[in-house]
Design a protein around this motif. Structure first.
Motif, PDB file in Angstrom:
ATOM      1  N   LEU A 235       0.778  -1.449  -0.162  1.00 56.36           N
ATOM      2  CA  LEU A 235      -0.021   0.040   0.030  1.00 56.36           C
ATOM      3  C   LEU A 235       0.871   1.264   0.057  1.00 56.36           C
ATOM      4  O   LEU A 235       1.447   1.452   1.102  1.00 56.36           O
ATOM      5  CB  LEU A 235      -1.028  -0.128   1.244  1.00 56.36           C
ATOM      6  CG  LEU A 235      -1.831   1.287   1.128  1.00 56.36           C
ATOM      7  CD1 LEU A 235      -3.107   0.946   0.040  1.00 56.36           C
ATOM      8  CD2 LEU A 235      -2.634   1.191   2.507  1.00 56.36           C
ATOM      9  N   SER A 236       0.922   1.963  -1.201  1.00 54.44           N
ATOM     10  CA  SER A 236       1.855   3.372  -1.180  1.00 54.44           C
ATOM     11  C   SER A 236       1.217   4.247  -0.554  1.00 54.44           C
ATOM     12  O   SER A 236       2.270   5.024   0.062  1.00 54.44           O
ATOM     13  CB  SER A 236       2.027   3.422  -2.805  1.00 54.44           C
ATOM     14  OG  SER A 236       2.310   2.461  -3.383  1.00 54.44           O
ATOM     15  N   SER A 237      -0.038   4.325  -0.256  1.00 56.80           N
ATOM     16  CA  SER A 237      -0.671   5.770   0.221  1.00 56.80           C
ATOM     17  C   SER A 237      -1.847   5.346   0.725  1.00 56.80           C
ATOM     18  O   SER A 237      -2.642   4.445   0.371  1.00 56.80           O
ATOM     19  CB  SER A 237      -0.545   6.890  -0.749  1.00 56.80           C
ATOM     20  OG  SER A 237      -1.222   6.775  -1.700  1.00 56.80           O
ATOM     21  N   GLY A 238      -2.596   6.096   1.686  1.00 52.80           N
ATOM     22  CA  GLY A 238      -3.594   5.948   2.122  1.00 52.80           C
ATOM     23  C   GLY A 238      -4.014   4.807   3.421  1.00 52.80           C
ATOM     24  O   GLY A 238      -3.165   4.326   3.948  1.00 52.80           O
ATOM     25  N   ILE A 239      -5.277   4.339   3.297  1.00 51.61           N
ATOM     26  CA  ILE A 239      -5.584   3.353   4.221  1.00 51.61           C
ATOM     27  C   ILE A 239      -6.752   2.384   3.439  1.00 51.61           C
ATOM     28  O   ILE A 239      -7.515   2.967   2.765  1.00 51.61           O
ATOM     29  CB  ILE A 239      -6.271   3.927   5.554  1.00 51.61           C
ATOM     30  CG1 ILE A 239      -5.370   4.538   6.377  1.00 51.61           C
ATOM     31  CG2 ILE A 239      -6.901   2.912   6.489  1.00 51.61           C
ATOM     32  CD1 ILE A 239      -5.809   5.439   7.705  1.00 51.61           C
ATOM     33  N   CYS A 240      -6.518   1.185   3.755  1.00 55.42           N
ATOM     34  CA  CYS A 240      -7.385   0.085   2.938  1.00 55.42           C
ATOM     35  C   CYS A 240      -7.960  -0.828   4.064  1.00 55.42           C
ATOM     36  O   CYS A 240      -7.292  -1.455   4.833  1.00 55.42           O
ATOM     37  CB  CYS A 240      -6.501  -0.605   1.991  1.00 55.42           C
ATOM     38  SG  CYS A 240      -7.748  -1.783   0.872  1.00 55.42           S
ATOM     39  N   ARG A 241      -9.181  -0.740   3.955  1.00 55.85           N
ATOM     40  CA  ARG A 241      -9.997  -1.488   4.750  1.00 55.85           C
ATOM     41  C   ARG A 241     -10.816  -2.645   4.204  1.00 55.85           C
ATOM     42  O   ARG A 241     -11.155  -2.682   3.143  1.00 55.85           O
ATOM     43  CB  ARG A 241     -11.104  -0.870   5.842  1.00 55.85           C
ATOM     44  CG  ARG A 241     -10.488   0.473   6.584  1.00 55.85           C
ATOM     45  CD  ARG A 241     -11.585   1.111   7.204  1.00 55.85           C
ATOM     46  NE  ARG A 241     -11.015   1.975   8.100  1.00 55.85           N
ATOM     47  CZ  ARG A 241     -10.696   3.448   7.612  1.00 55.85           C
ATOM     48  NH1 ARG A 241     -10.710   3.748   6.567  1.00 55.85           N
ATOM     49  NH2 ARG A 241      -9.984   4.344   8.640  1.00 55.85           N
ATOM     50  N   GLU A 242     -11.320  -3.445   4.870  1.00 54.04           N
ATOM     51  CA  GLU A 242     -12.297  -4.798   4.355  1.00 54.04           C
ATOM     52  C   GLU A 242     -13.329  -4.157   3.862  1.00 54.04           C
ATOM     53  O   GLU A 242     -14.045  -3.164   4.537  1.00 54.04           O
ATOM     54  CB  GLU A 242     -12.307  -5.629   5.455  1.00 54.04           C
ATOM     55  CG  GLU A 242     -11.292  -6.583   5.588  1.00 54.04           C
ATOM     56  CD  GLU A 242     -11.752  -7.766   6.631  1.00 54.04           C
ATOM     57  OE1 GLU A 242     -12.957  -7.864   6.970  1.00 54.04           O
ATOM     58  OE2 GLU A 242     -10.829  -8.524   6.847  1.00 54.04           O
TER      59      GLU A 242
ATOM     60  N   CYS B   9      -6.041  -9.421   9.029  1.00 56.27           N
ATOM     61  CA  CYS B   9      -5.736  -7.865   9.341  1.00 56.27           C
ATOM     62  C   CYS B   9      -6.834  -7.080   8.844  1.00 56.27           C
ATOM     63  O   CYS B   9      -7.258  -7.124   7.703  1.00 56.27           O
ATOM     64  CB  CYS B   9      -4.620  -7.654   8.694  1.00 56.27           C
ATOM     65  SG  CYS B   9      -4.220  -5.896   8.664  1.00 56.27           S
ATOM     66  N   ARG B  10      -7.533  -6.220   9.486  1.00 57.40           N
ATOM     67  CA  ARG B  10      -8.870  -5.572   9.103  1.00 57.40           C
ATOM     68  C   ARG B  10      -8.559  -4.282   8.418  1.00 57.40           C
ATOM     69  O   ARG B  10      -9.144  -3.748   7.607  1.00 57.40           O
ATOM     70  CB  ARG B  10      -9.784  -5.222  10.150  1.00 57.40           C
ATOM     71  CG  ARG B  10     -10.186  -6.740  11.000  1.00 57.40           C
ATOM     72  CD  ARG B  10     -11.422  -6.411  11.794  1.00 57.40           C
ATOM     73  NE  ARG B  10     -12.524  -5.839  11.373  1.00 57.40           N
ATOM     74  CZ  ARG B  10     -13.387  -6.789  10.927  1.00 57.40           C
ATOM     75  NH1 ARG B  10     -13.191  -7.978  11.183  1.00 57.40           N
ATOM     76  NH2 ARG B  10     -14.569  -6.481  10.482  1.00 57.40           N
ATOM     77  N   VAL B  11      -7.525  -3.719   8.908  1.00 61.06           N
ATOM     78  CA  VAL B  11      -6.937  -2.406   8.119  1.00 61.06           C
ATOM     79  C   VAL B  11      -5.737  -2.409   7.933  1.00 61.06           C
ATOM     80  O   VAL B  11      -4.791  -2.904   8.343  1.00 61.06           O
ATOM     81  CB  VAL B  11      -7.394  -1.272   9.379  1.00 61.06           C
ATOM     82  CG1 VAL B  11      -6.980   0.094   8.802  1.00 61.06           C
ATOM     83  CG2 VAL B  11      -8.520  -1.079   9.787  1.00 61.06           C
ATOM     84  N   LEU B  12      -5.335  -1.976   6.665  1.00 67.33           N
ATOM     85  CA  LEU B  12      -3.959  -1.877   6.272  1.00 67.33           C
ATOM     86  C   LEU B  12      -3.555  -0.226   5.862  1.00 67.33           C
ATOM     87  O   LEU B  12      -4.355   0.439   5.333  1.00 67.33           O
ATOM     88  CB  LEU B  12      -4.154  -2.537   4.600  1.00 67.33           C
ATOM     89  CG  LEU B  12      -2.656  -2.795   3.958  1.00 67.33           C
ATOM     90  CD1 LEU B  12      -1.455  -3.540   4.749  1.00 67.33           C
ATOM     91  CD2 LEU B  12      -2.817  -3.206   2.495  1.00 67.33           C
TER      92      LEU B  12
END
Length: 600
Positions: free
Chosen positions: A428-435, A464-467
Motif C-alpha cells: 500500500l503506497s498511500s492511504g488506508i485500505c479496509r475490508e 488484518c482488518r485495516v492496512l
C-alpha cells in the motif's frame, strides 16, 4: 604524518555523530583498526577507551526517538505525568520504539550516575513504561571516568510499545548477494532457529519450486518472517509455531525479501527492489570468494535506488582468519570509493551491534559489516541484536502524510486460492485500505480501470482488518476475473481519477553502454512495480549519449499504457546497458486513446 592526516580526516568526518553516547569510543576503535595499530602499540589505550565525564555528544534533537535524561529520581506527580507525555512523543516519533540514555544531560554532556541513582532512575523509567503500556530492555551500560571514588555509569534503554493502531512494528529487509553466497541458508537459520548442516538443509523450507530445491538456487521472490517480542527475544518457527502465532507473539517483525543471486534472474531481483519498497537491504558476501559475480551489480542497484544497506560476510567457518580479514578489507576499499562514500563499521561485539543499529538509522553513510557462520553460529547473535534494535527508517510524520492521501495499492503478485478466489499481493503506497472498500484497478490493455471490492486482508499470513500506508499485504478480491489482472497494475480509490500514459519523459544518467545510446534504442524500464519494454523516442538537446552522460529522454511503452507519477525513480537496462533517473513528465491519455496510441 600520513597516518595523522587520515586520523584527522576520519575524526572530522565522524564529528556530526548523533544519538549514541558511545559512538566516540566505537569510532576510535575503528580508526585504530584501520591505521593498523595493534593492541600493545599505539592503539592499546584506545582499545581500553572509556567515556570520559565532561565530554559531549550531539545536542538532543527535538524530533526523533532518542531521549537524554540525566536522572529520574523520585519525580513529583506533575513531573512524572510530564515525563510520561514525553515518552509517548518519543514512541510516536520512533513508530513504537524509543531509546533513553540515562546519565546524559540535554546538551549532550556525559555525566553518569552512581549505582543507587541509576537504580532509582531505571525504576522510574519502568513506571513510565507501564503507564503507557510499553516494555523496557537495558541495551548496555558504560562506566564514565570521573574524579570520584564512586563509580558512575551511563545506561542505554530500549522502550518498545506496539502502536494502538497496529498489530506489530514491521521492517522489510531485501536480501541481496551473489549466487551461492548463502542468502537462503542464512534466512533459514534465522527464521527456523536451527543451524545449517553445511549442505544446505536450512534453506529447503524457503524454496518455492522443485527446480530451486534441485539446483539449490533461488529463482523467485520469497518472504520469510523473524519476530522479536517486547523484551527483545527472538520469535521464530523453532517452537513449531505457525506464522499467525509468530505475529501474535511478536511486537516487532522483520520481513526478509529473499531475492535471486544468479545473473539470469536479475530482472526478478530488480523487480523485488523497486516494487516491494524495502526499508533496507542485506548484502551477503561469501568470505571465501569475496566480491564476485553479481555482488558489485547488487551493490550498485542498492546505491542507485538509495536503499540503505548493511553487509554480512558469511561462511567464515570455511576460511582462515586471514582470508576473512582480506574479504573485509576488500569490502572497505569498495565502500570508501567515490561512487559509494560509505563509512564501514565492523561489528565484533554486542556494544558495536547496538551502536551500528542506531547510527545506521541516523546516517545514510554508515554501513555495518558482520562476519558470521550459518553452520557454527559464530556471531549470529550480533546480527539478531542489530535487527532487534534497528529502528524504523521512516519517521512518523512521513507515515502520517502518506496515510492522509487517497488509497493506492501496487499489484505485485496474483494468485488463485481455493474457496477464496482471486488474491493479489503487494504494498500500500498511500492511504488506508479496509475490508469492504470499493476500489478501481488498472490500467488494462485498453487503458480502463475496473471496479472491485476488497473482501479480506492478510498480513504475514494472518488476518488484518485495516492496512496502512507502507505496509505489504495480500487482498482477497472474491470472484474477480484473474485474467483481467497483471503485475504492474494499481488499485486506487475511485476519487483519485487516475491518469495513465504510454509516453513519458525522464531525466536519466547512463551508467554504462558499450557504444552510444541513441533514438530508437529499446530498454526494459523499471518504475516501482511497473516493468515493461520501452523505446527511446527523443533525447533532448543531444543526438546520442555515452557512458556517464546525463540527459532528458522521452520513452514510449511498446505494449500497454501504465500508471506513472512524476518524481518516481526509474531504472532501465538492456544487456550490459544500464541507467537510472526519475520521471519528469507524463503525457496523460484517456482510456479510449490508449489502443490507438499503441498501434492496436
Amino acid at each position: 604524518m600520513g597516518q595523522m592526516r587520515e586520523l584527522s580526516w576520519s575524526l572530522s568526518y565522524l564529528l556530526p555523530w548523533q544519538g549514541s553516547a558511545f559512538w566516540v569510543s566505537c569510532c576510535l576503535k575503528r580508526i585504530t583498526w584501520r591505521l593498523g595499530w595493534s593492541p600493545g602499540e599505539k592503539g592499546e589505550g584506545l582499545e581500553q577507551y572509556a567515556v570520559t565525564a565532561g565530554s559531549y555528544v550531539s545536542l538532543q534533537a527535538e524530533d526523533g526517538n532518542i531521549e537524554y535524561k540525566l536522572k529520574l529520581v523520585n519525580p513529583s506527580q506533575y513531573r512524572f505525568e510530564h515525563l510520561v507525555t514525553q515518552m509517548k512523543w518519543r514512541l510516536q516519533e520512533g513508530r513504537g520504539e524509543a531509546v533513553y540514555q540515562i546519565g546524559v544531560e540535554d546538551n549532550g554532556l556525559l555525566v553518569g550516575l552512581a549505582d543507587e541513582e541509576m537504580r532509582a532512575s531505571l525504576k522510574t523509567l519502568h513506571r513510565m513504561a507501564e503507564k503507557v503500556g510499553a516494555d523496557i530492555t537495558v541495551l548496555r551500560e558504560r562506566e564514565v571516568d570521573y574524579d570520584s571514588d564512586v563509580p558512575r555509569k551511563i545506561t542505554e534503554v530500549l522502550v518498545r510499545k506496539v502502536p494502538d493502531n497496529q498489530q506489530f512494528l514491521d521492517l522489510r529487509v531485501a536480501v541481496l548477494g551473489n549466487v551461492d553466497s548463502g542468502k537462503s541458508t542464512l534466512l533459514g537459520v534465522l527464521t527456523q532457529g536451527e543451524l545449517d548442516n553445511g549442505r544446505g538443509r536450512a534453506r529447503l523450507n524457503l524454496f518455492r519450486h522443485l527446480h530451486e530445491i534441485q539446483s539449490g538456487r533461488t529463482s523467485s521472490i520469497s518472504f520469510e518472517i523473524l519476530g522479536f517480542n517486547s523484551r527483545g527475544e527472538v520469535v521464530n518457527y523453532s517452537d513449531s509455531r505457525t506464522a499467525e502465532q509468530i505475529c501474535e507473539s511478536s511486537s516487532k517483525m522483520i520481513t526478509f525479501i529473499d531475492l535471486a543471486g544468479h545473473h539470469k534472474y536479475l530482472r526478478t531481483t530488480i523487480f523485488g527492489l523497486t516494487s516491494y519498497c524495502p526499508d533496507c537491504a542485506l548484502l551477503l558476501v561469501s568470505a571465501n570468494t569475496g566480491i564476485a559475480g553479481t555482488t558489485r551489480e547488487h551493490l550498485g542497484l542498492a546505491l542507485a535506488l538509495k536503499v540503505p544497506f548493511f553487509i554480512v560476510v558469511s561462511k567464515v567457518d570455511l576460511c582462515s582468519k586471514a582470508t576473512v580479514e582480506r574479504t573485509v578489507r576488500q569490502l572497505e576499499r569498495v565502500l570508501k570509493q567515490p561512487g559509494c562514500h560509505k563509512l564501514p563499521l565492523l561489528v565484533t561485539s554486542d556494544d558495536d551491534a547496538v551502536t551500528a543499529a542506531q547510527q545506521f538509522a541516523q546516517s545514510p553513510n554508515v554501513t555495518p559489516i558482520f562476519t558470521l557462520s550459518s553452520v557454527s553460529g559464530e556471531s549470529l547473535d550480533l546480527l539478531k541484536v542489530f535487527l532487534n534494535i534497528l529502528p524504523p527508517l521512516t519517521n512518523s510524520k512521513e507515515q502520517e502524510e502518506l496515510m492522509q492521501q487517497l488509497t493506492e495499492f501496487q499489484v505485485d503478485e496474483i494468485y488463485t486460492v481455493p474457496e477464496v478466489g482471486t488474491v493479489v499481493g503487494g504494498t500500500l503506497s498511500s492511504g488506508i485500505c479496509r475490508e469492504g472498500d470499493q476500489l478501481v484497478v488498472g490500467p488494462t490493455d485498453d487503458g480502463r480501470f475496473l471496479e472491485l471490492k476488497v473482501c479480506s486482508i492478510q498480513r504475514n499470513r494472518s488476518a488484518c482488518r485495516v492496512l496502512r500506508a507502507g505496509q505489504a499485504a495480500t487482498l482477497a478480491l472474491g470472484d474477480f476475473d484473474r485474467a483481467l489482472l497483471r503485475k504492474g497494475m494499481v488499485m486506487v480509490s475511485p476519487e483519485m481519477n487516475p491518469t495513465i500514459c504510454s509516453v513519458f519523459e525522464a531525466e536519466i544518467v547512463l551508467l554504462f553502454h558499450a557504444t552510444t545510446f541513441r533514438r530508437g534504442f529499446q530498454v526494459t524500464v523499471h518504475v516501482g512495480n511497473v516493468r515493461q519494454t520501452a523505446v527511446v523516442e527523443k533525447i533532448h538537446a543531444k543526438d546520442k549519449l555515452r557512458t556517464g552522460e546525463k540527459a532528458v529522454v522521452r520513452f514510449r511503452f511498446l505494449k500497454h499504457p501504465e500508471y506513472l507519477k512524476v518524481g518516481a525513480k526509474l531504472l532501465f537496462r538492456e544487456g550490459v546497458t544500464k541507467g537510472i533517473g526519475h520521471v519528469t513528465d507524463v503525457q496523460a491519455i484517456a482510456a479510449g486513446e490508449a489502443q490507438a496510441r499503441l498501434g492496436f
